[in-house]
Design a protein around this motif. Structure first.
Motif, short mmCIF file in Angstrom:
data_model
loop_
_atom_site.label_atom_id
_atom_site.label_comp_id
_atom_site.label_asym_id
_atom_site.label_seq_id
_atom_site.Cartn_x
_atom_site.Cartn_y
_atom_site.Cartn_z
N PRO A 1 0.83 -1.22 0.00
CA PRO A 1 0.00 0.00 0.00
C PRO A 1 0.85 1.25 0.00
O PRO A 1 1.06 1.89 1.03
CB PRO A 1 -0.81 -0.14 1.29
N PRO B 1 0.56 4.40 -2.08
CA PRO B 1 0.06 5.38 -3.05
C PRO B 1 1.07 6.50 -3.22
O PRO B 1 1.65 6.97 -2.25
CB PRO B 1 -1.24 5.89 -2.42
N HIS C 1 -2.88 -2.06 -6.22
CA HIS C 1 -3.91 -1.35 -5.50
C HIS C 1 -5.04 -2.31 -5.11
O HIS C 1 -5.06 -3.47 -5.53
CB HIS C 1 -4.44 -0.18 -6.33
N GLN C 2 -6.01 -1.82 -4.34
CA GLN C 2 -7.06 -2.67 -3.83
C GLN C 2 -7.93 -3.25 -4.94
O GLN C 2 -8.57 -4.29 -4.75
CB GLN C 2 -7.92 -1.90 -2.83
N SER D 1 -0.01 -0.44 -10.75
CA SER D 1 0.21 0.93 -11.21
C SER D 1 1.67 1.32 -11.27
O SER D 1 1.99 2.44 -11.66
CB SER D 1 -0.52 1.91 -10.28
#
Length: 396
Positions: free
Chosen positions: A29, A31, A133-134, A139
């Motif tokens: 996680p 971002p 990502h979830q 990405s």
């Protein structure tokens, strides 16, 4: 009475479909946006501590392989400042090669890829991890580069074990496979000889004794060849335990009774009362003694073979001697007799059994156990082989 109006059945709400399960992948996680790296404060402090104290480079790439974040002590070795390459392509940091691009593609496909890469006079272990990502989409890529230059240099200085040639592996296999049928022959021959139901005449017994004697001899030779091959291949190992030398000598000489020697040769052992135990490999020490006594039997037609233990003032064993009254050895051959396949010379026409490995293997095993072996002999008066259990004093 008025009937209550019929209630219209409410249409069932369609159940919302369950979202598909995301593939089981490493969830990272992290971002990020170009030029920034966000995380909870505690994790950020921990990450900063790791990056500033370890020889690593942490690099976050977007899907186009542009650097979004870069930091770590490993940058010092490359003379680069943190954040210097943010917004630039990865290949301003790493060489632009098909291997690196392939590893990045694997990470973008959701896999973890690893390699070792040498660049800018440094060696780095690289790990490429997907940023997932979830919603299970990938990405970007996280690159962890660990400087292993010093480790690689240390490993280069370490001696590399030489792989054993195919012919040595063949010797190990053949000698091992020969033992099983020979032990079977030996077992059945002993059963026939000892069976009370078998009616054997003197000639039959003579033949069986010859079978047993020659099988024992062949097993001994195979064992010697196997030990020599294992030592050459670097596969010979040893253990260590506290042993009573009186018991070890009794067992060893008891096993030697199965060998054939002239009835005019007597084997005796001498161990001082109160001798302390010695830390050694019981099996290897017994084999050394068997080889030395067997060698003495070959060159002693009459007299005595004495196995004696010598101690220091505290009754700690320091030396084991095997002394015979045989033919003796010329002084110029003291070194040659320990060479493999050396069978020496003898002063009569007797056939000397063996292939000349006994003393060579005895010396090899002594070296393995931290002992030394020496010989003192005079032609016509016999020989003494000494196992020195403690290092000999260095001459001044």
């Amino acid at each position: 009475m008025a009937q209550p109006p019929d209630k219209k059945p409410q249409p069932e709400k369609p159940s919302s479909p369950r979202p598909p399960k995301a593939p089981r992948r490493m969830q990272i996680p992290l971002p990020f946006t170009v030029g920034s790296f966000s995380s909870v404060p505690s994790t950020e402090r921990l990450l900063t501590s790791v990056l500033s104290g370890s020889p690593i480079i942490l690099c976050v790439l977007d899907s186009q392989l542009n650097i979004a974040y870069i930091d770590g002590k490993g940058l010092d070795e490359l003379r680069m400042a943190p954040g210097q390459l943010v917004g630039h392509p990865l290949f301003e940091l790493l060489p632009d090669s098909q291997d690196i691009r392939r590893l990045c593609d694997e990470a973008l496909a959701g896999n973890i890829a690893r390699t070792i890469q040498r660049f800018r006079e440094k060696v780095f272990r690289l790990a490429f991890l997907p940023v997932i990502h979830q919603n299970a989409s990938v990405s970007g890529v996280i690159l962890v580069a660990t400087d292993v230059t010093n480790r690689e240099r240390e490993q280069a200085l370490e001696p590399k074990p030489h792989p054993s040639p195919p012919e040595k592996d063949l010797v190990l296999q053949v000698t091992h496979e020969l033992r099983t049928p020979l032990n079977s022959v030996l077992g059945f021959a002993n059963l026939l000889l000892r069976s009370k139901e078998t009616q054997l005449n003197d000639q039959d017994r003579f033949y069986l004794e010859r079978i047993i004697g020659n099988t024992n001899h062949l097993l001994q030779v195979i064992g010697q060849v196997l030990d020599l091959s294992l030592h050459t291949a670097g596969k010979l190992t040893h253990a260590s335990s506290s042993e009573d030398l009186r018991v070890v000598l009794e067992e060893t000489l008891g096993e030697l009774k199965g060998l054939t020697w002239s009835g005019s040769v007597t084997i005796v052992s001498q161990v001082p009362d109160g001798t302390l135990p010695v830390k050694t490999d019981r099996v290897k020490l017994k084999q050394i003694l068997v080889n030395l006594v067997s060698n003495s039997l070959k060159y002693t037609s009459k007299g005595t073979i004495t196995v004696s233990v010598h101690t220091d003032a505290q009754l700690r064993p320091v030396r084991i001697d095997v002394t015979d009254t045989g033919e003796g050895i010329p002084k110029e051959r003291f070194k040659a007799i320990f060479e493999a396949f050396d069978r020496g010379t003898h002063n009569n026409d007797r056939m000397i059994e063996g292939v000349g490995l006994g003393l060579s293997i005895a010396q090899t095993l002594c070296t393995m156990l931290g002992y030394t072996i020496s010989v003192n002999s005079e032609e016509g008066k016999g020989s003494t082989f000494s196992i020195h259990l403690v290092p000999l004093p260095t001459p001044l």
